[in-house]
Design a protein around this motif. Structure first.
Motif, PDB file in Angstrom:
ATOM      1  N   LYS A  31      53.576 -11.064  -2.185  1.00 14.53           N
ATOM      2  CA  LYS A  31      53.584  -9.638  -2.503  1.00 14.53           C
ATOM      3  C   LYS A  31      54.942  -9.026  -2.157  1.00 14.53           C
ATOM      4  O   LYS A  31      55.551  -9.375  -1.146  1.00 14.53           O
ATOM      5  CB  LYS A  31      52.477  -8.916  -1.730  1.00 14.53           C
ATOM      6  CG  LYS A  31      51.073  -9.374  -2.107  1.00 14.53           C
ATOM      7  CD  LYS A  31      50.016  -8.621  -1.321  1.00 14.53           C
ATOM      8  CE  LYS A  31      48.619  -9.099  -1.683  1.00 14.53           C
ATOM      9  NZ  LYS A  31      47.576  -8.349  -0.940  1.00 14.53           N
ATOM     10  N   THR A  85      54.487  -4.121  -6.141  1.00 12.19           N
ATOM     11  CA  THR A  85      54.047  -2.721  -6.074  1.00 12.19           C
ATOM     12  C   THR A  85      55.281  -1.836  -5.978  1.00 12.19           C
ATOM     13  O   THR A  85      56.146  -2.057  -5.122  1.00 12.19           O
ATOM     14  CB  THR A  85      53.145  -2.470  -4.856  1.00 12.19           C
ATOM     15  OG1 THR A  85      51.963  -3.267  -4.978  1.00 12.19           O
ATOM     16  CG2 THR A  85      52.745  -1.001  -4.764  1.00 12.19           C
ATOM     17  N   GLU A 137      51.308  -2.746  -9.513  1.00 13.60           N
ATOM     18  CA  GLU A 137      50.741  -1.447  -9.176  1.00 13.60           C
ATOM     19  C   GLU A 137      51.852  -0.431  -8.952  1.00 13.60           C
ATOM     20  O   GLU A 137      52.923  -0.766  -8.443  1.00 13.60           O
ATOM     21  CB  GLU A 137      49.869  -1.552  -7.918  1.00 13.60           C
ATOM     22  CG  GLU A 137      49.046  -0.312  -7.633  1.00 13.60           C
ATOM     23  CD  GLU A 137      47.994  -0.537  -6.560  1.00 13.60           C
ATOM     24  OE1 GLU A 137      47.160   0.365  -6.378  1.00 13.60           O
ATOM     25  OE2 GLU A 137      48.010  -1.596  -5.904  1.00 13.60           O
ATOM     26  N   LYS A 177      52.564   3.528  -7.357  1.00 17.47           N
ATOM     27  CA  LYS A 177      52.047   4.607  -6.528  1.00 17.47           C
ATOM     28  C   LYS A 177      53.096   5.707  -6.412  1.00 17.47           C
ATOM     29  O   LYS A 177      54.297   5.436  -6.432  1.00 17.47           O
ATOM     30  CB  LYS A 177      51.703   4.103  -5.118  1.00 17.47           C
ATOM     31  CG  LYS A 177      50.565   3.068  -5.078  1.00 17.47           C
ATOM     32  CD  LYS A 177      50.342   2.591  -3.655  1.00 17.47           C
ATOM     33  CE  LYS A 177      49.221   1.575  -3.579  1.00 17.47           C
ATOM     34  NZ  LYS A 177      47.889   2.193  -3.809  1.00 17.47           N
ATOM     35  N   LEU A 220      48.854  -3.198   1.999  1.00 17.05           N
ATOM     36  CA  LEU A 220      49.281  -4.151   0.973  1.00 17.05           C
ATOM     37  C   LEU A 220      49.715  -5.496   1.541  1.00 17.05           C
ATOM     38  O   LEU A 220      49.682  -6.504   0.845  1.00 17.05           O
ATOM     39  CB  LEU A 220      50.429  -3.545   0.155  1.00 17.05           C
ATOM     40  CG  LEU A 220      50.092  -2.262  -0.612  1.00 17.05           C
ATOM     41  CD1 LEU A 220      51.353  -1.651  -1.195  1.00 17.05           C
ATOM     42  CD2 LEU A 220      49.076  -2.538  -1.711  1.00 17.05           C
TER      43      LEU A 220
END
Length: 233
Positions: free
Chosen positions: A10, A40, A83, A85, A113
């Motif tokens: 990640k 992300t 993703e 945000k 996360l």
């Protein structure tokens, strides 16, 4: 953007405005997304105070935020971002909001996360007050998080001469993005209202792609020492 959750590596990228992710390190995000990393992207603002309104102008101060959010979502799709945000901070005010609360929000995101790699701006080399402020807060949150590796983005080839900025070659990681420049170009074009003033972006693909370098460079912000050409251990 992907909606299916998979277990794996990640990466969390915390920036100030829509287009930071594409214009600065779009190749890197696309590369790792293509390799299965869950990327992300966090944008502190929606860029509603930006001066570019399209060329010729077709947006205004009231419509700019919504347009830039749509453009960012499209750019993230091109990059393969898992993703997106928003922190819902007003553009050009990141440096003025409660720093303790901002650090806490970002730390909470990290713990939720569990990223192995965090990207953000350098707090003094960010080039814009919003950039520097979000970089400073993200760095402080990472120091509390104490996991993985932190890197600061840099602009273009500036870190080919890191000594100018108080760093050595060993402080710099470079990522080969040659195979992902088409995705980066598509993300540039997705940020239409910002990139329409860059004539080269809208040239024929083969010409436009020549404006990108093969590598994107990052300053190591933590003691973790992955390979020189990878951000991951």
């Amino acid at each position: 953007m992907n909606t299916q959750h998979t277990m794996g590596r990640k990466l969390l990228a915390v920036f100030a405005h829509p287009d930071d992710e594409s214009f600065i390190c779009g190749g890197t995000l696309a590369k790792y997304a293509a390799e299965g990393v869950e990327v992300t992207v966090v944008s502190a603002t929606r860029g509603e105070m930006g001066r570019r309104m399209g060329n010729p102008p077709y947006l205004n101060r009231e419509t700019l935020a919504a347009a830039r959010e749509i453009e960012l979502r499209q750019a993230c799709d091109h990059l393969g971002v898992y993703e997106l945000k928003f922190l819902d901070i007003r553009d050009k005010t990141v440096e003025f909001i409660n720093e303790k609360l901002l650090i806490g929000r970002i730390e909470e995101l990290m713990r939720e996360l569990q990223p192995e790699v965090v990207l953000t701006f350098h707090e003094t080399l960010g080039g814009h007050p919003d950039h520097c402020a979000i970089g400073k807060a993200t760095t402080a949150a990472f120091r509390r998080y104490k996991q993985g590796a932190l890197y600061f983005v840099s602009f273009g080839d500036m870190m080919l001469q890191p000594d100018k900025y108080g760093y050595t070659a060993g402080d710099i990681a470079r990522v080969d993005v040659q195979e992902h420049l088409k995705a980066k170009l598509a993300a540039f074009r997705a940020h239409r209202c910002q990139s329409e003033l860059m004539e080269w972006v809208w040239q024929r693909d083969d010409k436009a792609l020549r404006n990108f370098g093969r590598y994107e460079y990052f300053i190591r912000g933590s003691q973790s020492q992955p390979e020189k050409d990878s951000l991951f251990s």
